[in-house]
Design an enzyme around this catalytic site. Structure first.
Site, mmCIF file in Angstrom:
data_model
loop_
_atom_site.group_PDB
_atom_site.id
_atom_site.type_symbol
_atom_site.label_atom_id
_atom_site.label_comp_id
_atom_site.label_asym_id
_atom_site.label_seq_id
_atom_site.Cartn_x
_atom_site.Cartn_y
_atom_site.Cartn_z
ATOM 1 N N ARG A 44 0.962 -1.216 0.120
ATOM 2 C CA ARG A 44 -0.114 -0.055 0.077
ATOM 3 C C ARG A 44 0.935 1.193 0.039
ATOM 4 N NH1 ARG A 44 1.714 1.880 4.076
ATOM 5 N NH2 ARG A 44 0.647 3.723 3.564
ATOM 6 N N ARG A 87 -6.937 -1.216 -7.143
ATOM 7 C CA ARG A 87 -7.273 0.175 -6.562
ATOM 8 C C ARG A 87 -7.438 1.206 -7.241
ATOM 9 N NH1 ARG A 87 -4.634 1.040 -0.945
ATOM 10 N NH2 ARG A 87 -6.560 1.823 -0.582
ATOM 11 N N ASP A 235 -2.703 10.898 -2.437
ATOM 12 C CA ASP A 235 -2.889 9.525 -3.437
ATOM 13 C C ASP A 235 -3.281 10.031 -4.861
ATOM 14 O OD1 ASP A 235 -2.959 6.581 -2.093
ATOM 15 O OD2 ASP A 235 -3.387 8.276 -0.656
ATOM 16 N N ASN A 245 -6.621 11.787 -0.138
ATOM 17 C CA ASN A 245 -5.608 11.301 0.640
ATOM 18 C C ASN A 245 -6.467 10.292 1.598
ATOM 19 O OD1 ASN A 245 -2.814 10.569 1.553
ATOM 20 N ND2 ASN A 245 -3.288 11.701 3.618
ATOM 21 N N LYS A 246 -5.761 9.864 2.382
ATOM 22 C CA LYS A 246 -6.463 8.903 3.402
ATOM 23 C C LYS A 246 -7.702 9.682 4.033
ATOM 24 C CE LYS A 246 -5.836 5.266 3.625
ATOM 25 N NZ LYS A 246 -6.651 4.256 3.099
#
Length: 344
Positions: A44, A87, A235, A245-246
């Site tokens: 990841r 993903r 990301d 992003n997360k």
């Protein structure tokens, strides 16, 4: 520590789902095993996914280098399509696959064995370039970190997520290595706890003072611990600076504005998506509801309930103080600074 590496005809990677309790490496020459590892977060982190995707192409075609071209070409397309399906949000994954496609297109008249060698060289180059980009991001970003800074970060952006020292983590590491006295607060990062499991593990290994907090404590931590700045990774970044992003990153950007502290994004330019103008166009991955209801195998919510589990959110560019890249620190207006940077 090497999160991922190419070993002749196989790939070796650290299974990040086993951390921090054990360091387990998986070695495989099977592209389906790598694809599953990407889906299940054994591998990841946006930059690392770019590296893994390039190596995945090699796994998918290496058994066909002595086959007729048509079969080799078919194996290449299958490999690219398989990795592409894993993903959807991380730009680096698709960026690396496009680089492999370009090599394939430009050299398609070659014998499959020669073409494979060129593709392998490109995959290794992608890995090495990421290592260098991390060093440069760290150097540029460290200049923004004052001595004595208290920093808040989210998710995981270190060597586990990249081919080098990391992005946001690399900035912190470089600042510390330059002699600055810094300390870090780390969001646990629910529901999969990348901050608790991975980032705290990395800070501990590097000897950087770090304190774990639960995600709900971020605002109170900023206020009472007098946080000086927030720095995170990304990301995918749109051309106007909107950054995916997360999940939970957007929250921190809002808190940074309220508390009048800088909010920085650290990411390589390979994370910038030149095809999209704003964050509205970013596809946000939604993951299995059991990550929320049955975290780490323990049921914590009733059966038959509705769950919303986005893996990412998008921070609007007006909440971002600067974007730290290997080419320098980008400032507002991001539409101009990003457009100029990607042309370099």
């Amino acid at each position: 520590m090497k999160s991922i590496e190419w070993l002749n005809n196989s790939i070796r990677f650290l299974d990040q789902t086993k951390l921090p309790l054990s360091e387990v490496y998986i070695e495989t020459s099977d592209i389906s095993i790598l694809a599953d590892a990407i889906r299940t977060l054994k591998v990841r982190g946006a930059p690392l996914l770019g590296i893994a995707s390039a190596y995945g192409v090699l796994l998918g075609i290496q058994n066909e280098i002595h086959s007729p071209k048509e079969k080799f070409f078919s194996a290449f397309e299958h490999a690219v399509n398989l990795i592409s399906s894993t993903r959807p949000t991380a730009k680096n994954l698709f960026w690396a696959l496009e680089r492999m496609r370009n090599i394939f297109r430009l050299n398609s008249i070659d014998d499959p064995r020669l073409l494979f060698d060129k593709l392998k060289s490109e995959a290794l180059l992608i890995h090495e370039e990421d290592r260098i980009m991390c060093e440069k991001i760290g150097k540029h970003g460290a200049e923004l970190i004052p001595d004595g800074a208290k920093i808040l970060t989210h998710c995981n952006t270190g060597a586990l997520a990249t081919g080098g020292i990391g992005t946001a983590f690399g900035v912190i590491l470089t600042a510390r290595n330059s002699g600055k006295n810094i300390s870090v607060f780390v969001d646990e990062t629910r529901p999969l706890l990348q901050g608790a499991r991975l980032t705290m593990w990395e800070f501990q290994k590097e000897g950087i003072p770090a304190t774990l907090i639960n995600d709900n404590a971020a605002a109170w931590t900023i206020k009472t611990k007098k946080i000086d700045l927030i720095i995170v990774g990304a990301d995918r970044i749109a051309m106007n600076g909107d950054s995916a992003n997360k999940i939970g990153t957007y929250n921190l950007a809002v808190l940074a504005k309220e508390h009048r502290i800088p909010f920085y994004i650290a990411a390589p330019t390979s994370t910038i998506d030149r095809s999209i103008q704003s964050g509205e166009e970013i596809q946000i991955e939604e993951r299995d509801v059991q990550e929320v209801t049955n975290g780490f195998g323990k049921q914590i919510a009733p059966n038959n309930i509705c769950v919303f589990n986005p893996a990412f959110d998008v921070t609007p560019s007006h909440l971002i103080s600067a974007i730290i890249t290997e080419k320098g620190v980008l400032r507002t207006p991001f539409s101009d600074s990003i457009a100029y940077t990607v042309k370099q």
